[in-house]
Scaffold this motif. Sequence first.
Motif, short mmCIF file in Angstrom:
data_model
loop_
_atom_site.label_atom_id
_atom_site.label_comp_id
_atom_site.label_asym_id
_atom_site.label_seq_id
_atom_site.Cartn_x
_atom_site.Cartn_y
_atom_site.Cartn_z
N MET A 86 -66.77 -16.74 -12.71
CA MET A 86 -66.13 -17.94 -12.18
C MET A 86 -65.07 -17.59 -11.13
O MET A 86 -64.95 -18.27 -10.11
CB MET A 86 -65.52 -18.76 -13.32
N GLN A 87 -64.33 -16.53 -11.37
CA GLN A 87 -63.30 -16.12 -10.41
C GLN A 87 -63.92 -15.60 -9.12
O GLN A 87 -63.44 -15.90 -8.02
CB GLN A 87 -62.40 -15.06 -11.03
N PHE A 88 -64.99 -14.82 -9.25
CA PHE A 88 -65.66 -14.30 -8.06
C PHE A 88 -66.24 -15.46 -7.26
O PHE A 88 -66.12 -15.50 -6.03
CB PHE A 88 -66.78 -13.33 -8.46
N HIS A 89 -66.87 -16.40 -7.95
CA HIS A 89 -67.44 -17.57 -7.27
C HIS A 89 -66.34 -18.38 -6.57
O HIS A 89 -66.51 -18.79 -5.41
CB HIS A 89 -68.18 -18.45 -8.28
N LYS A 90 -65.25 -18.60 -7.23
CA LYS A 90 -64.15 -19.37 -6.64
C LYS A 90 -63.58 -18.67 -5.42
O LYS A 90 -63.22 -19.31 -4.42
CB LYS A 90 -63.05 -19.57 -7.69
N GLN A 91 -63.50 -17.35 -5.47
CA GLN A 91 -62.88 -16.60 -4.39
C GLN A 91 -63.77 -16.48 -3.16
O GLN A 91 -63.28 -16.60 -2.02
CB GLN A 91 -62.50 -15.20 -4.89
N PHE A 92 -65.07 -16.28 -3.36
CA PHE A 92 -65.94 -15.93 -2.23
C PHE A 92 -66.90 -17.04 -1.80
O PHE A 92 -67.33 -17.05 -0.65
CB PHE A 92 -66.76 -14.68 -2.58
N TYR A 93 -67.25 -17.95 -2.70
CA TYR A 93 -68.21 -18.99 -2.34
C TYR A 93 -67.47 -20.20 -1.78
O TYR A 93 -67.25 -21.20 -2.44
CB TYR A 93 -69.07 -19.37 -3.55
N ARG A 94 -67.12 -20.07 -0.52
CA ARG A 94 -66.40 -21.13 0.19
C ARG A 94 -67.02 -21.27 1.57
O ARG A 94 -67.59 -20.32 2.11
CB ARG A 94 -64.91 -20.79 0.26
#
Length: 445
Positions: free
Chosen positions: A201-209
């Motif tokens: 979830m943290q990786f997705h929040k950080q990079f999937y923008r």
Amino acid sequence: MNALKKSISACLLTLSCFSVAHAILPIEKLDSFKGSKGYLVQTKTLPMVDIEVSIDAGDRYDPASKSGLADMTASLMNYGVRGDQGLLSEAQIADEIADLGANIGLSVGGERAILRIRSLSRKDLRDRAVRLAAAMLSAPTYDAKILEREKQRTITNLLEAETKPEFVLDRRLTKSLYGDYPLGNTPTVKTVAAVSTNDLMQFHKQFYRSDRMIVSIVGDVDRAQANEIMHTLLQKIPQSSAPIAKLPELQRSPVEPLAQREIQIPFDSQQAHIAMGMTAVTRSNPDYFPLLVGNYVLGGGGFVSRLMAEVREKRGLAYSVSSYFIPGKDTGIFRAGLQTKSDQAAMALEVMSSTIAKFIADGPTPSELLAAKSNLVNGYPLRIDNNRKLLDNVSSIAWNELPLDTMEIWTKQVEAVTLEQVTAAFQKYLAMDRMKIVVLGAKNK
């Protein structure tokens, strides 16, 4: 009669070149949306549309202790999402994709993660596929039970891969080439086991923008429809988030004595596996085309290459041998490799090394250069002869920030390469005293 045949051949060649030159469709730049970039090639031959979203979220962003995180973040995005109709399970997503007759898949490479959609261009079916893909991009659920299942599957695959010489060789050479650069780390049982749902979830929040995304579209849609697709895909994705630390630069392979550059790995196999390589160029480097053409002569041209002639044809040391450049947006490497009988490993390595060294020193002959350019130019139509291949090209052009007319001028850039450019480029970027070598499974005499 001979004159007539020559005249007909010349006319056919001219017509062929004319049709190739005019068959290449232009790339249109779409309106930017939420910081993203978008590109379109309109094709009307089939009622299909192929879509790719490239995300700057590749393996290079994995923490060393959790190598495999980027891949798992992407691969679990189609195992549960919060869509417009509420929660969709793994089975429901699979059923919806099957019902649409579409393909939606995710993959991860060193630099980027990629989501691809292939759908009929009929609006109702296309819209459903795009909305489902948008939910995968913006709202994956990352169920803990599914994560544990996929971790166990990945670990099982890793343990099996570690029994295969190709995997062991590739992992060791990768580490040797990249060193401390993040791509030098590859997943292990320990790093995969360490990944948690919170990490995903943290990786997705950080990079999937959206400001890290590029949308490429090829198919039976117009500009307005393409912009609509792009807006639907990115509508619920945040434009930005916390700052991301800049990656280090990949350092050029250093000059070292052979004892420090060569790794011998004992392995119980009938064949010895040999690979060598060093850092090279990015795709946008001005010397990309001289290196491309030169490598076709050296080891990229199959049975007409120097390496094949020296290693296989003259000495029978290997069934196949090749060399290639792997240029990315920010990194690039050169690799060469072969398999041979275990007791012939030393000889095969010597022949491969000496052939590459001679090519770096002298370059190709005029006839080799002419043949390489002719083969590359004549083979170019096969690189763009369907929507998927077109999408590969559009995506690469967009990701590597190349000119939008790259497909139109590709053959001209190949044809313009000179002997002097090839020799200068190989001497500038390759050197045998920088070449890392891994030999796996050789028998000691």
